[in-house]
Design a protein around this motif. Structure first.
Motif, PDB file in Angstrom:
ATOM      1  N   ASP A   1       3.331  -0.903   3.478  1.00  0.00           N
ATOM      2  CA  ASP A   1       2.587  -2.532   4.283  1.00  0.00           C
ATOM      3  C   ASP A   1       2.093  -3.000   2.883  1.00  0.00           C
ATOM      4  O   ASP A   1       1.582  -2.821   2.573  1.00  0.00           O
ATOM      5  CB  ASP A   1       0.937  -1.689   5.365  1.00  0.00           C
ATOM      6  CG  ASP A   1       2.026  -1.209   6.395  1.00  0.00           C
ATOM      7  OD1 ASP A   1       3.081  -1.206   6.978  1.00  0.00           O
ATOM      8  OD2 ASP A   1       1.521   0.098   6.286  1.00  0.00           O
TER       9      ASP A   1
ATOM     10  N   GLN B   1      -7.761 -10.209   2.950  1.00  0.00           N
ATOM     11  CA  GLN B   1      -8.357  -9.263   4.239  1.00  0.00           C
ATOM     12  C   GLN B   1     -10.014 -10.410   3.730  1.00  0.00           C
ATOM     13  O   GLN B   1     -10.138  -9.887   4.367  1.00  0.00           O
ATOM     14  CB  GLN B   1      -8.587  -8.645   2.735  1.00  0.00           C
ATOM     15  CG  GLN B   1      -8.129  -7.521   2.707  1.00  0.00           C
ATOM     16  CD  GLN B   1      -7.633  -6.052   4.078  1.00  0.00           C
ATOM     17  OE1 GLN B   1      -6.881  -6.045   4.890  1.00  0.00           O
ATOM     18  NE2 GLN B   1      -8.904  -5.650   4.223  1.00  0.00           N
TER      19      GLN B   1
ATOM     20  N   ILE C   1      -0.438  -6.065   1.788  1.00  0.00           N
ATOM     21  CA  ILE C   1      -2.159  -6.337   1.763  1.00  0.00           C
ATOM     22  C   ILE C   1      -2.298  -7.596   1.317  1.00  0.00           C
ATOM     23  O   ILE C   1      -1.979  -7.257  -0.136  1.00  0.00           O
ATOM     24  CB  ILE C   1      -3.148  -5.522   2.328  1.00  0.00           C
ATOM     25  CG1 ILE C   1      -2.176  -3.976   2.568  1.00  0.00           C
ATOM     26  CG2 ILE C   1      -4.168  -6.165   2.352  1.00  0.00           C
ATOM     27  CD1 ILE C   1      -3.393  -3.411   2.823  1.00  0.00           C
TER      28      ILE C   1
ATOM     29  N   LEU D   1     -10.591  -2.903  -0.921  1.00  0.00           N
ATOM     30  CA  LEU D   1      -8.597  -2.627  -1.653  1.00  0.00           C
ATOM     31  C   LEU D   1      -8.822  -2.033  -2.985  1.00  0.00           C
ATOM     32  O   LEU D   1      -9.960  -2.281  -4.122  1.00  0.00           O
ATOM     33  CB  LEU D   1      -8.499  -3.575  -1.553  1.00  0.00           C
ATOM     34  CG  LEU D   1      -8.608  -4.871  -0.693  1.00  0.00           C
ATOM     35  CD1 LEU D   1      -7.941  -5.966  -1.195  1.00  0.00           C
ATOM     36  CD2 LEU D   1      -6.731  -4.103   0.464  1.00  0.00           C
TER      37      LEU D   1
ATOM     38  N   SER E   1      -7.500   0.418   1.803  1.00  0.00           N
ATOM     39  CA  SER E   1      -6.369   0.468   0.878  1.00  0.00           C
ATOM     40  C   SER E   1      -6.302   0.722  -0.246  1.00  0.00           C
ATOM     41  O   SER E   1      -6.936   0.619  -1.216  1.00  0.00           O
ATOM     42  CB  SER E   1      -5.439  -0.763   1.599  1.00  0.00           C
ATOM     43  OG  SER E   1      -5.558  -0.620   2.824  1.00  0.00           O
TER      44      SER E   1
ATOM     45  N   ASP F   1       0.973  -1.428   0.043  1.00  0.00           N
ATOM     46  CA  ASP F   1      -0.179  -0.134   0.033  1.00  0.00           C
ATOM     47  C   ASP F   1       0.895   1.633  -0.284  1.00  0.00           C
ATOM     48  O   ASP F   1       2.121   1.063  -0.011  1.00  0.00           O
ATOM     49  CB  ASP F   1      -0.541   0.178   0.939  1.00  0.00           C
ATOM     50  CG  ASP F   1      -0.539   0.121   2.341  1.00  0.00           C
ATOM     51  OD1 ASP F   1       1.394   0.311   2.012  1.00  0.00           O
ATOM     52  OD2 ASP F   1      -0.847   0.109   3.270  1.00  0.00           O
TER      53      ASP F   1
ATOM     54  N   LEU G   1      -3.206   0.388  -3.185  1.00  0.00           N
ATOM     55  CA  LEU G   1      -2.235  -0.739  -3.391  1.00  0.00           C
ATOM     56  C   LEU G   1      -1.723  -0.688  -4.343  1.00  0.00           C
ATOM     57  O   LEU G   1      -2.507  -0.437  -5.880  1.00  0.00           O
ATOM     58  CB  LEU G   1      -2.964  -1.999  -3.044  1.00  0.00           C
ATOM     59  CG  LEU G   1      -3.359  -3.264  -2.365  1.00  0.00           C
ATOM     60  CD1 LEU G   1      -4.354  -3.922  -2.008  1.00  0.00           C
ATOM     61  CD2 LEU G   1      -2.646  -2.748  -0.795  1.00  0.00           C
TER      62      LEU G   1
END
Length: 187
Positions: A33, A40, A35, A81, A103, A29, A105
């Motif tokens: 971080d 999720q 992900i 996302l 988030s 992200d 990404l």
């Protein structure tokens, strides 16, 4: 010497379909971080949105609308996302422009967009317009030198990892409606 893959035109792609298993992925992200989609999904369904970048006024308006309705989306147990081909510093611009609290990404190698069948090669004139009129500067904001974009598609993925609804529209001006998203989120 590297060989570049040939990508289809926007009118030649169709994206993954409802009923299919969603391709899993892990991405970074705006704050570096990692992900994963599978991570999720352990918390509930995921609203997965592909955007073209922080330079796209239609992407920004759509994400602002998602943020405005985030409590209703979260109330159904879902998380959001967003996948962008842009690198981390540009993701932060998207966060600033939209006020997004979900988030966003980075998909620098466009493997996520490719796995979802939303990746296309814009026409040279379109790419020039995006770069010079809208300030996309895709060669700076994206990794690599190919100017590739995702169709700004929206997918709802059930907790089991299956696509239960999608909005796939090659016309970048037409985005998924909140009422349709809320209606199709599994409870």
């Amino acid at each position: 010497m590297s060989i570049q893959k040939t990508y289809k035109k926007v009118t030649e792609i169709s994206g993954v379909e409802v009923g299919q298993l969603a391709p899993d992925f892990t991405a970074t992200d705006a704050f570096d971080d990692k992900i994963s989609l599978s991570g999720q999904l352990q918390n509930g369904p995921v609203l997965l949105i592909f955007i073209r970048g922080q330079w796209c006024p239609f992407c920004n308006a759509h994400l602002k609308n998602i943020q405005k309705n985030i409590k209703s989306i979260n109330a159904k147990g879902a998380s959001v996302l967003v996948v962008s081909p842009e690198l981390s510093p540009f993701l932060k611009r998207t966060l600033d422009k939209t006020g997004a609290e979900f988030s966003i990404l980075s998909d620098p190698d466009r493997s996520i967009s490719d796995a979802y069948g939303v990746l296309f090669q814009p026409k040279k004139l379109e790419a020039m317009m995006y770069n010079y009129v809208l300030g996309a500067n895709m060669k700076q904001s994206h990794a690599g030198d190919q100017e590739l974009l995702p169709v700004p598609a929206t997918y709802i993925i059930s907790k089991e990892g299956r696509i239960v609804w999608r909005h796939f529209e090659p016309d970048y001006k037409k985005r998924s409606a909140i009422k349709d998203i809320l209606k199709n989120l599994p409870v």
